[in-house]
Motif scaffolding. Structure first.
Motif, PDB file in Angstrom:
ATOM      1  N   GLY A   1       1.374  -1.357  -0.321  1.00 43.31           N
ATOM      2  CA  GLY A   1       0.273  -0.174  -0.221  1.00 43.31           C
ATOM      3  C   GLY A   1       0.754   2.136   0.042  1.00 43.31           C
ATOM      4  N   PHE A   2       2.048   1.109   0.428  1.00 42.41           N
ATOM      5  CA  PHE A   2       2.791   2.369   0.840  1.00 42.41           C
ATOM      6  C   PHE A   2       3.801   2.992  -0.695  1.00 42.41           C
ATOM      7  N   ALA A   3       3.764   1.723  -1.400  1.00 44.01           N
ATOM      8  CA  ALA A   3       4.661   1.646  -2.653  1.00 44.01           C
ATOM      9  C   ALA A   3       3.552   2.125  -3.629  1.00 44.01           C
TER      10      ALA A   3
ATOM     11  N   PRO B   1      10.763  -4.112  -2.775  1.00 37.73           N
ATOM     12  CA  PRO B   1      11.385  -4.439  -2.407  1.00 37.73           C
ATOM     13  C   PRO B   1       9.625  -5.280  -2.034  1.00 37.73           C
ATOM     14  N   VAL B   2       8.629  -4.635  -3.074  1.00 34.32           N
ATOM     15  CA  VAL B   2       7.449  -5.306  -2.931  1.00 34.32           C
ATOM     16  C   VAL B   2       7.311  -6.318  -3.627  1.00 34.32           C
ATOM     17  N   LEU B   3       8.410  -6.684  -5.098  1.00 30.55           N
ATOM     18  CA  LEU B   3       8.352  -8.056  -5.774  1.00 30.55           C
ATOM     19  C   LEU B   3       8.690  -8.880  -4.941  1.00 30.55           C
ATOM     20  N   VAL B   4       9.941  -8.689  -4.027  1.00 30.74           N
ATOM     21  CA  VAL B   4      10.975  -9.562  -3.431  1.00 30.74           C
ATOM     22  C   VAL B   4       9.599  -9.873  -2.004  1.00 30.74           C
ATOM     23  N   PHE B   5       9.219  -9.372  -1.604  1.00 29.74           N
ATOM     24  CA  PHE B   5       8.723  -8.792   0.043  1.00 29.74           C
ATOM     25  C   PHE B   5       7.379  -9.126  -0.078  1.00 29.74           C
ATOM     26  N   SER B   6       6.222  -8.276  -0.694  1.00 28.40           N
ATOM     27  CA  SER B   6       5.003  -8.358  -0.739  1.00 28.40           C
ATOM     28  C   SER B   6       4.599 -10.086  -1.111  1.00 28.40           C
ATOM     29  N   ALA B   7       4.772 -10.176  -2.099  1.00 31.33           N
ATOM     30  CA  ALA B   7       4.446 -10.341  -3.828  1.00 31.33           C
ATOM     31  C   ALA B   7       5.742 -12.572  -4.025  1.00 31.33           C
ATOM     32  N   GLU B   8       5.781 -12.666  -2.213  1.00 30.19           N
ATOM     33  CA  GLU B   8       7.149 -13.000  -2.663  1.00 30.19           C
ATOM     34  C   GLU B   8       5.975 -15.010  -2.245  1.00 30.19           C
ATOM     35  N   ASP B   9       5.039 -14.670  -1.260  1.00 34.09           N
ATOM     36  CA  ASP B   9       3.457 -15.719  -1.405  1.00 34.09           C
ATOM     37  C   ASP B   9       3.251 -16.195  -2.877  1.00 34.09           C
TER      38      ASP B   9
ATOM     39  N   GLY C   1       6.859   2.827 -18.210  1.00 37.51           N
ATOM     40  CA  GLY C   1       6.968   1.550 -17.263  1.00 37.51           C
ATOM     41  C   GLY C   1       6.035   1.762 -16.299  1.00 37.51           C
ATOM     42  N   TYR C   2       5.508   0.231 -15.589  1.00 44.60           N
ATOM     43  CA  TYR C   2       4.093   0.132 -15.503  1.00 44.60           C
ATOM     44  C   TYR C   2       4.090   0.048 -13.800  1.00 44.60           C
ATOM     45  N   PHE C   3       5.131   0.850 -13.464  1.00 44.51           N
ATOM     46  CA  PHE C   3       5.285   0.725 -11.723  1.00 44.51           C
ATOM     47  C   PHE C   3       3.434   0.751 -10.880  1.00 44.51           C
ATOM     48  N   ASP C   4       2.950   1.476 -11.376  1.00 39.22           N
ATOM     49  CA  ASP C   4       1.585   2.118 -10.509  1.00 39.22           C
ATOM     50  C   ASP C   4       0.800   0.887 -10.902  1.00 39.22           C
ATOM     51  N   SER C   5       1.049   0.206 -11.991  1.00 38.35           N
ATOM     52  CA  SER C   5      -0.071  -0.715 -11.540  1.00 38.35           C
ATOM     53  C   SER C   5       0.024  -2.263 -11.197  1.00 38.35           C
ATOM     54  N   PHE C   6       1.690  -2.226 -11.293  1.00 45.95           N
ATOM     55  CA  PHE C   6       2.681  -3.280 -11.226  1.00 45.95           C
ATOM     56  C   PHE C   6       2.091  -3.609  -9.063  1.00 45.95           C
ATOM     57  N   THR C   7       2.440  -2.240  -8.277  1.00 42.77           N
ATOM     58  CA  THR C   7       2.470  -2.008  -6.878  1.00 42.77           C
ATOM     59  C   THR C   7       0.336  -1.760  -6.777  1.00 42.77           C
ATOM     60  N   GLY C   8      -0.135  -1.292  -7.958  1.00 41.03           N
ATOM     61  CA  GLY C   8      -1.150  -1.661  -7.373  1.00 41.03           C
ATOM     62  C   GLY C   8      -1.890  -3.585  -7.670  1.00 41.03           C
ATOM     63  N   LEU C   9      -1.261  -3.817  -8.199  1.00 42.64           N
ATOM     64  CA  LEU C   9      -2.084  -5.402  -8.406  1.00 42.64           C
ATOM     65  C   LEU C   9      -1.464  -6.162  -7.521  1.00 42.64           C
TER      66      LEU C   9
ATOM     67  N   PHE D   1      -3.877  -4.863  -4.174  1.00 45.37           N
ATOM     68  CA  PHE D   1      -4.819  -5.485  -3.927  1.00 45.37           C
ATOM     69  C   PHE D   1      -5.077  -7.435  -4.074  1.00 45.37           C
ATOM     70  N   LEU D   2      -4.018  -7.739  -4.434  1.00 46.54           N
ATOM     71  CA  LEU D   2      -4.081  -9.342  -4.002  1.00 46.54           C
ATOM     72  C   LEU D   2      -4.007  -9.620  -3.252  1.00 46.54           C
ATOM     73  N   LEU D   3      -3.901  -8.926  -2.621  1.00 43.53           N
ATOM     74  CA  LEU D   3      -3.349  -9.137  -0.417  1.00 43.53           C
ATOM     75  C   LEU D   3      -4.211  -8.913   0.191  1.00 43.53           C
ATOM     76  N   ILE D   4      -4.879  -7.692  -0.531  1.00 38.66           N
ATOM     77  CA  ILE D   4      -5.788  -7.552   0.156  1.00 38.66           C
ATOM     78  C   ILE D   4      -7.283  -8.643   0.184  1.00 38.66           C
ATOM     79  N   GLY D   5      -7.572  -9.091  -1.679  1.00 35.48           N
ATOM     80  CA  GLY D   5      -8.327 -10.202  -1.706  1.00 35.48           C
ATOM     81  C   GLY D   5      -7.852 -11.643  -0.919  1.00 35.48           C
ATOM     82  N   LYS D   6      -6.497 -11.520  -0.509  1.00 36.68           N
ATOM     83  CA  LYS D   6      -5.651 -12.825  -0.050  1.00 36.68           C
ATOM     84  C   LYS D   6      -6.277 -12.799   1.963  1.00 36.68           C
ATOM     85  N   LEU D   7      -6.542 -11.146   1.821  1.00 31.44           N
ATOM     86  CA  LEU D   7      -5.822 -11.308   3.944  1.00 31.44           C
ATOM     87  C   LEU D   7      -8.462 -11.145   3.940  1.00 31.44           C
ATOM     88  N   PHE D   8      -8.719 -11.178   3.110  1.00 30.73           N
ATOM     89  CA  PHE D   8      -9.948 -11.628   3.684  1.00 30.73           C
ATOM     90  C   PHE D   8      -9.851 -12.450   3.294  1.00 30.73           C
ATOM     91  N   GLN D   9      -9.466 -13.461   1.928  1.00 32.17           N
ATOM     92  CA  GLN D   9      -9.642 -15.017   2.529  1.00 32.17           C
ATOM     93  C   GLN D   9      -9.545 -15.404   3.390  1.00 32.17           C
TER      94      GLN D   9
END
Length: 233
Positions: A36-38, A74-82, A124-132, A135-143
């Motif tokens: 979210g910060f990124a 850091p979003v690619l390495v940590f937030s998207a690691e799962d 580039g598409y860094f805004d779309s990348f971090t946004g993706l 929102f994926l993590l929000i869905g995972k949290l609700f799950q």
């Protein structure tokens, strides 16, 4: 508390692994917070370009794009690691899961953005990348919250009492079920489940086994008969 919307859900499994159950939640919140910060900052850096402002020079465009790339790593390495870890395990086991196409899309978007940054052909598409990822993590949290909410119905221990009355020199004392030891004399009240494999010491009793058998009629047992906790039946 229930009227306020915070109904307590006290379960035996919560007492046994309270510390371990908090770790996955904490890590998920950290990943979501970082994404979210990124996402917010990359959107802020891209705001002049969205509006097509003339003051948005190539020099500033380059600086903001590099900042967006640095924040996105850091979003690619940590937030998207799962996602990429699960995709790797799926490929190793020769099967395809939903994490595989997600990971391909995530790396493709980041690679294309990095290429445009290095070649100076775009922002580039860094805004779309971090946004993706956000929102994926929000869905995972609700799950995870939904999975946690219905976990009561998937764990037989959730139906067990939190404590059990054990006989001592002063009568009966309530202790946590996890501290019950072999040889203890326990008192089971009417309609309570048998918390451990036991031998009846009173003359007779009627034990409710509907938890497993589905039969509503209690079972008659007599002194010295063995009674078992539900998951052993």
């Amino acid at each position: 508390l229930a009227w306020l919307g915070y109904e307590p859900m006290i379960q035996l499994s919560d007492l046994e692994s309270e510390a371990d159950s908090k770790k996955p939640w904490r890590r998920t919140y950290l990943k979501l917070g970082l994404a979210g910060f990124a996402f917010g900052n990359v959107m802020l850096y891209s705001f002049p370009e969205y509006l097509g402002l003339d003051l948005y020079s190539e020099y500033l465009r380059s600086i903001f794009t590099w900042l967006s790339a640095l924040i996105s790593i850091p979003v690619l390495v940590f937030s998207a690691e799962d996602y990429w870890k699960n995709a790797w395990y799926s490929i190793k086991s020769h099967r395809i899961t939903m994490d595989v196409p997600l990971t391909i899309g995530i790396f493709a978007m980041f690679a294309q953005s990095a290429y445009e940054l290095i070649s100076k052909s775009g922002s580039g598409y860094f805004d779309s990348f971090t946004g993706l990822i956000f929102f994926l993590l929000i869905g995972k949290l609700f799950q995870q919250k939904t999975y946690h909410a219905i976990s009561f119905f998937r764990d037989y221990r959730s139906y067990f009492p939190m404590s059990v009355f054990v006989k001592n020199e002063d009568g009966f004392k309530a202790i946590p079920l996890a501290k019950l030891n072999k040889g203890d004399v326990i008192r089971v009240r009417n309609e309570e489940l048998i918390p451990a494999d036991s031998t009846l010491i009173c003359e007779k009793a009627r034990i409710d086994y509907h938890f497993v058998t589905g039969e509503s009629a209690p079972v008659n047992i007599k002194k010295a008969d063995e009674v078992f906790e539900p998951h052993r039946l």
